[in-house]
Design a protein around this motif. Structure first.
Motif, PDB file in Angstrom:
ATOM      1  N   ASN A  94      39.808  49.970  45.043  1.00 26.61           N
ATOM      2  CA  ASN A  94      41.238  49.730  44.805  1.00 26.61           C
ATOM      3  C   ASN A  94      41.564  48.473  44.005  1.00 26.61           C
ATOM      4  O   ASN A  94      42.731  48.074  43.931  1.00 26.61           O
ATOM      5  CB  ASN A  94      41.999  49.709  46.138  1.00 26.61           C
ATOM      6  CG  ASN A  94      42.439  51.111  46.541  1.00 26.61           C
ATOM      7  OD1 ASN A  94      42.352  52.045  45.741  1.00 26.61           O
ATOM      8  ND2 ASN A  94      42.907  51.273  47.755  1.00 26.61           N
ATOM      9  N   HIS A  95      40.545  47.861  43.409  1.00 30.00           N
ATOM     10  CA  HIS A  95      40.847  46.767  42.471  1.00 30.00           C
ATOM     11  C   HIS A  95      39.632  46.461  41.601  1.00 30.00           C
ATOM     12  O   HIS A  95      38.628  45.933  42.083  1.00 30.00           O
ATOM     13  CB  HIS A  95      41.295  45.498  43.201  1.00 30.00           C
ATOM     14  CG  HIS A  95      41.599  44.372  42.268  1.00 30.00           C
ATOM     15  ND1 HIS A  95      42.650  44.422  41.374  1.00 30.00           N
ATOM     16  CD2 HIS A  95      40.976  43.197  42.016  1.00 30.00           C
ATOM     17  CE1 HIS A  95      42.661  43.314  40.650  1.00 30.00           C
ATOM     18  NE2 HIS A  95      41.647  42.561  41.011  1.00 30.00           N
ATOM     19  N   ILE A  96      39.754  46.776  40.318  1.00 30.39           N
ATOM     20  CA  ILE A  96      38.633  46.545  39.406  1.00 30.39           C
ATOM     21  C   ILE A  96      39.191  46.450  37.980  1.00 30.39           C
ATOM     22  O   ILE A  96      40.218  47.064  37.657  1.00 30.39           O
ATOM     23  CB  ILE A  96      37.581  47.678  39.549  1.00 30.39           C
ATOM     24  CG1 ILE A  96      36.318  47.379  38.727  1.00 30.39           C
ATOM     25  CG2 ILE A  96      38.160  49.046  39.218  1.00 30.39           C
ATOM     26  CD1 ILE A  96      35.121  48.246  39.108  1.00 30.39           C
ATOM     27  N   HIS A  97      38.528  45.654  37.138  1.00 31.23           N
ATOM     28  CA  HIS A  97      38.964  45.463  35.751  1.00 31.23           C
ATOM     29  C   HIS A  97      37.909  46.086  34.836  1.00 31.23           C
ATOM     30  O   HIS A  97      36.817  45.532  34.705  1.00 31.23           O
ATOM     31  CB  HIS A  97      39.054  43.971  35.407  1.00 31.23           C
ATOM     32  CG  HIS A  97      39.966  43.166  36.285  1.00 31.23           C
ATOM     33  ND1 HIS A  97      41.135  42.604  35.818  1.00 31.23           N
ATOM     34  CD2 HIS A  97      39.894  42.806  37.589  1.00 31.23           C
ATOM     35  CE1 HIS A  97      41.728  41.928  36.800  1.00 31.23           C
ATOM     36  NE2 HIS A  97      40.992  42.040  37.882  1.00 31.23           N
ATOM     37  N   TYR A  98      38.251  47.204  34.168  1.00 29.76           N
ATOM     38  CA  TYR A  98      37.225  47.791  33.292  1.00 29.76           C
ATOM     39  C   TYR A  98      36.928  46.894  32.100  1.00 29.76           C
ATOM     40  O   TYR A  98      35.793  46.837  31.608  1.00 29.76           O
ATOM     41  CB  TYR A  98      37.610  49.217  32.872  1.00 29.76           C
ATOM     42  CG  TYR A  98      38.200  49.410  31.499  1.00 29.76           C
ATOM     43  CD1 TYR A  98      37.377  49.560  30.373  1.00 29.76           C
ATOM     44  CD2 TYR A  98      39.575  49.497  31.315  1.00 29.76           C
ATOM     45  CE1 TYR A  98      37.923  49.774  29.106  1.00 29.76           C
ATOM     46  CE2 TYR A  98      40.120  49.705  30.067  1.00 29.76           C
ATOM     47  CZ  TYR A  98      39.290  49.836  28.961  1.00 29.76           C
ATOM     48  OH  TYR A  98      39.827  50.047  27.714  1.00 29.76           O
ATOM     49  N   SER A 249      48.639  44.185  41.157  1.00 25.31           N
ATOM     50  CA  SER A 249      48.620  42.788  40.732  1.00 25.31           C
ATOM     51  C   SER A 249      47.684  41.982  41.626  1.00 25.31           C
ATOM     52  O   SER A 249      46.965  42.541  42.447  1.00 25.31           O
ATOM     53  CB  SER A 249      50.043  42.221  40.765  1.00 25.31           C
ATOM     54  OG  SER A 249      50.090  40.971  40.119  1.00 25.31           O
ATOM     55  N   HIS A 250      47.692  40.677  41.428  1.00 24.57           N
ATOM     56  CA  HIS A 250      46.902  39.750  42.235  1.00 24.57           C
ATOM     57  C   HIS A 250      47.841  38.895  43.080  1.00 24.57           C
ATOM     58  O   HIS A 250      48.953  38.593  42.644  1.00 24.57           O
ATOM     59  CB  HIS A 250      46.090  38.815  41.338  1.00 24.57           C
ATOM     60  CG  HIS A 250      45.077  39.494  40.467  1.00 24.57           C
ATOM     61  ND1 HIS A 250      45.352  39.889  39.181  1.00 24.57           N
ATOM     62  CD2 HIS A 250      43.785  39.846  40.696  1.00 24.57           C
ATOM     63  CE1 HIS A 250      44.265  40.450  38.659  1.00 24.57           C
ATOM     64  NE2 HIS A 250      43.293  40.443  39.552  1.00 24.57           N
ATOM     65  N   LEU A 251      47.346  38.465  44.235  1.00 23.35           N
ATOM     66  CA  LEU A 251      48.178  37.659  45.126  1.00 23.35           C
ATOM     67  C   LEU A 251      47.320  36.714  45.970  1.00 23.35           C
ATOM     68  O   LEU A 251      46.357  37.157  46.610  1.00 23.35           O
ATOM     69  CB  LEU A 251      48.974  38.607  46.048  1.00 23.35           C
ATOM     70  CG  LEU A 251      49.729  37.989  47.224  1.00 23.35           C
ATOM     71  CD1 LEU A 251      50.839  37.068  46.749  1.00 23.35           C
ATOM     72  CD2 LEU A 251      50.306  39.086  48.128  1.00 23.35           C
ATOM     73  N   ALA A 288      45.582  42.510  44.995  1.00 23.98           N
ATOM     74  CA  ALA A 288      44.210  42.065  45.186  1.00 23.98           C
ATOM     75  C   ALA A 288      44.186  40.694  45.848  1.00 23.98           C
ATOM     76  O   ALA A 288      44.996  39.822  45.508  1.00 23.98           O
ATOM     77  CB  ALA A 288      43.490  42.007  43.851  1.00 23.98           C
ATOM     78  N   HIS A 289      43.274  40.540  46.770  1.00 28.79           N
ATOM     79  CA  HIS A 289      42.892  39.283  47.441  1.00 28.79           C
ATOM     80  C   HIS A 289      43.699  38.972  48.694  1.00 28.79           C
ATOM     81  O   HIS A 289      43.153  39.058  49.783  1.00 28.79           O
ATOM     82  CB  HIS A 289      42.865  38.104  46.460  1.00 28.79           C
ATOM     83  CG  HIS A 289      42.035  38.409  45.242  1.00 28.79           C
ATOM     84  ND1 HIS A 289      40.721  38.793  45.335  1.00 28.79           N
ATOM     85  CD2 HIS A 289      42.352  38.476  43.912  1.00 28.79           C
ATOM     86  CE1 HIS A 289      40.252  39.041  44.128  1.00 28.79           C
ATOM     87  NE2 HIS A 289      41.225  38.869  43.243  1.00 28.79           N
ATOM     88  N   CYS A 290      44.960  38.554  48.586  1.00 29.70           N
ATOM     89  CA  CYS A 290      45.767  38.299  49.796  1.00 29.70           C
ATOM     90  C   CYS A 290      45.038  37.409  50.799  1.00 29.70           C
ATOM     91  O   CYS A 290      45.021  37.688  52.003  1.00 29.70           O
ATOM     92  CB  CYS A 290      46.148  39.631  50.464  1.00 29.70           C
ATOM     93  SG  CYS A 290      47.158  40.669  49.423  1.00 29.70           S
ATOM     94  N   THR A 339      35.906  45.992  44.540  1.00 31.23           N
ATOM     95  CA  THR A 339      34.839  45.179  43.941  1.00 31.23           C
ATOM     96  C   THR A 339      35.380  44.030  43.091  1.00 31.23           C
ATOM     97  O   THR A 339      34.718  43.016  42.934  1.00 31.23           O
ATOM     98  CB  THR A 339      33.935  46.032  43.032  1.00 31.23           C
ATOM     99  OG1 THR A 339      34.710  46.533  41.953  1.00 31.23           O
ATOM    100  CG2 THR A 339      33.305  47.176  43.811  1.00 31.23           C
ATOM    101  N   ASP A 340      36.539  44.195  42.458  1.00 33.06           N
ATOM    102  CA  ASP A 340      37.065  43.191  41.519  1.00 33.06           C
ATOM    103  C   ASP A 340      36.040  42.806  40.441  1.00 33.06           C
ATOM    104  O   ASP A 340      35.964  41.627  40.063  1.00 33.06           O
ATOM    105  CB  ASP A 340      37.573  41.944  42.255  1.00 33.06           C
ATOM    106  CG  ASP A 340      38.368  41.017  41.320  1.00 33.06           C
ATOM    107  OD1 ASP A 340      38.937  41.515  40.328  1.00 33.06           O
ATOM    108  OD2 ASP A 340      38.407  39.798  41.587  1.00 33.06           O
ATOM    109  N   VAL A 341      35.268  43.742  39.945  1.00 34.83           N
ATOM    110  CA  VAL A 341      34.466  43.461  38.741  1.00 34.83           C
ATOM    111  C   VAL A 341      35.449  43.071  37.639  1.00 34.83           C
ATOM    112  O   VAL A 341      36.528  43.661  37.528  1.00 34.83           O
ATOM    113  CB  VAL A 341      33.700  44.739  38.316  1.00 34.83           C
ATOM    114  CG1 VAL A 341      33.202  44.642  36.884  1.00 34.83           C
ATOM    115  CG2 VAL A 341      32.550  45.014  39.280  1.00 34.83           C
TER     116      VAL A 341
HETATM  117 ZN   LIG Z   1      41.159  41.026  39.727  1.00 35.37          ZN
END
Ligand SMILES: [Zn+2]
Length: 465
Positions: A94-98, A249-251, A288-290, A339-341
């Motif tokens: 549920n969170h990754i950057h291609y 988004s990121h938080l 993402a993150h929280c 994973t947040d790659v």
């Molecule tokens: Zn990210």
């Protein structure tokens, strides 16, 4: 040992063994029904030690104990026999950057300098459709290899990066969610759009891709630091105009980020409150993150239906902090693993679950193997509100599933041979496994990764004497 199955009568199953392989699968099958963390124990999942499933038109048409399912099939039906291997719904990330596939394992000390020194430089290349297309194919190959069948994906600020990604995902029939980054300040000029441009470009991409094939659009402001108030207003308006689109988004990833957000938005009570003020908290919003949230923030997350993406390999790699599972649970806040790659250090959900457990242990908490696998499958699908389609192996769900190899390495084989419970097997896989443990990946019942499975044929019925 398994009994040979004999059978005569049957319902119609399309002839098997086409290019995609058999449509009947036998093996251990696990699928969750609810969150094992809620204390439901064995009632939280379905497990067939010798199970079978049938795929028809890309969906699961039958599921159950092998004797019952295979017993209905005509003599001569070819089945994929996965032996003792474990069939699971495909992992959902549920969170990754291609666009960060080539940033993984780059230097950087913490989030803000890592972005500046490595990530923004790399993302600057994605206005080139050819580069974007090449990376998208590599990225999707990696997801298949690691058993991830759906992901919520950051593209770059360039619409070309989104077109390239969705085109590649569409060709592969994948259920994927992605969006163009909205970013109009505190980033290199070449990577900045404007409120007006981000509005126009996001709307054009929504019109082109949202709801096409198995694809969904995510409204994607990078984070509060790189969006002006005017741009967050645009994001909020998009969210209102497209209530079934995702928000991504990121938080609250690092403390220095929090301090900067306080300077930029002095009238907001908290970082979360910035997004809330622009109407960006709701179901299908994933943050993402929280990590650095307070009790009020967590209660607000739970109330709004927004969900967190817990990214342990990234949080450890960049030293961002420890996600607090117990506090999220106490607030009733929904979350899944991701994973947040490329801040994250692995495409592998198995590696991610292992690190998630360690993050829990560092805080005196626990993450059971059953709950870990729930978070990576049904739990993630629930965060996306897509649990009617993915994240489960049940009659009617889309047949995106994977096969985990209990003998992937000598060590895994040795440890699983002595395992007595399903929990033990899962703990061994998540502690010792990586892409080598993903023996096969199926999308809508078609194998897209791994060697063809061994096959068996339903034997003729023995005459009754
Ligand atoms: Zn990210």
């Amino acid at each position: 040992m398994r009994s040979a199955l004999n059978c005569s009568t049957g319902f119609a199953v399309t002839p098997l063994a086409d290019a995609a392989g058999p449509a009947v699968h036998r093996g251990r099958i696990l699928s969750f029904l609810s969150d094992p963390g809620d204390g439901a124990g064995a009632a939280s999942y379905r497990y067939f030690a010798d199970g079978a499933l049938i795929v028809e038109n890309g969906r699961v048409a039958a599921l159950g104990p092998a004797d019952a399912v295979l017993g209905q099939l005509p003599t001569g039906t070819v089945i994929a026999d996965h032996g003792d291997d474990l069939l699971l719904p495909g992992f959902i990330d549920n969170h990754i950057h291609y666009v960060q596939a080539d940033v993984i394992a780059a230097g950087g000390r913490q989030l803000l300098d890592w972005l500046q020194d490595y990530t923004f430089v790399e993302e600057g290349r994605f206005g080139d459709p050819e580069h974007a297309g090449e990376v998208a194919e590599f990225f999707l190959d990696q997801l298949a290899r690691h058993g991830t069948t759906t992901a919520l994906v950051f593209c770059s600020v360039h619409p070309e990066s989104v077109d390239a990604f969705f085109a590649a995902a569409g060709r592969r029939n994948l259920r994927m969610i992605a969006g163009k980054v909205m970013m109009d300040r505190n980033a290199p000029a070449a990577l900045c759009d404007s409120p007006e441009r981000s509005d126009l470009e996001s709307r054009a991409l929504l019109a082109r891709w949202h709801g096409k094939d198995r694809l969904h659009y995510a409204i994607t402001p990078r984070f509060a630091i790189t969006s002006s108030a005017a741009q967050l207003e645009v994001a909020g308006r998009l969210a209102r105009d497209f209530p079934d689109a995702f928000i991504h988004s990121h938080l609250a990833e690092t403390r220095s980020e929090l301090a900067w957000v306080r300077e930029l938005f002095p009238s907001s009570r908290s970082y979360l409150d910035v997004y809330d003020g622009y109407g960006l908290l709701r179901e299908r919003a994933i943050y993402a993150h929280c990590i650095h949230l307070d009790a009020r923030d967590r209660a607000r997350m739970a109330e709004s239906g927004a969900a967190a993406a817990f990214c342990p390999t990234s949080n450890l790699y960049l030293g961002s902090g420890l996600y607090d599972i117990a506090a999220a649970d106490a607030a009733g806040m929904r979350f899944s693993t991701a994973t947040d790659v490329g801040g994250g250090s692995s495409f592998s959900m198995l590696r991610t679950l292992d690190e998630a457990r360690k993050v829990a242990r560092l805080q005196g908490q626990d993450l059971s193997p059953l709950r870990a696998f729930y978070l990576a499958t049904l739990g993630a699908a629930r965060c996306l509100k897509l649990e009617d389609r993915i994240g489960r192996i049940e009659v009617g769900t889309e047949a995106d599933f994977i096969v985990l190899d209990l003998r992937a390495t000598e060590l895994i084989a040795r440890r699983t041979a002595g395992a007595h419970t399903l929990s033990d097997v899962l703990r061994i896989l998540m502690t010792l496994g990586d892409d080598r443990a993903v023996k096969a990946t199926y999308i809508l019942g078609r194998q897209v990764h791994g060697h063809p499975a061994a096959t068996a044929t339903i034997a003729p019925m023995k005459p009754v004497s």
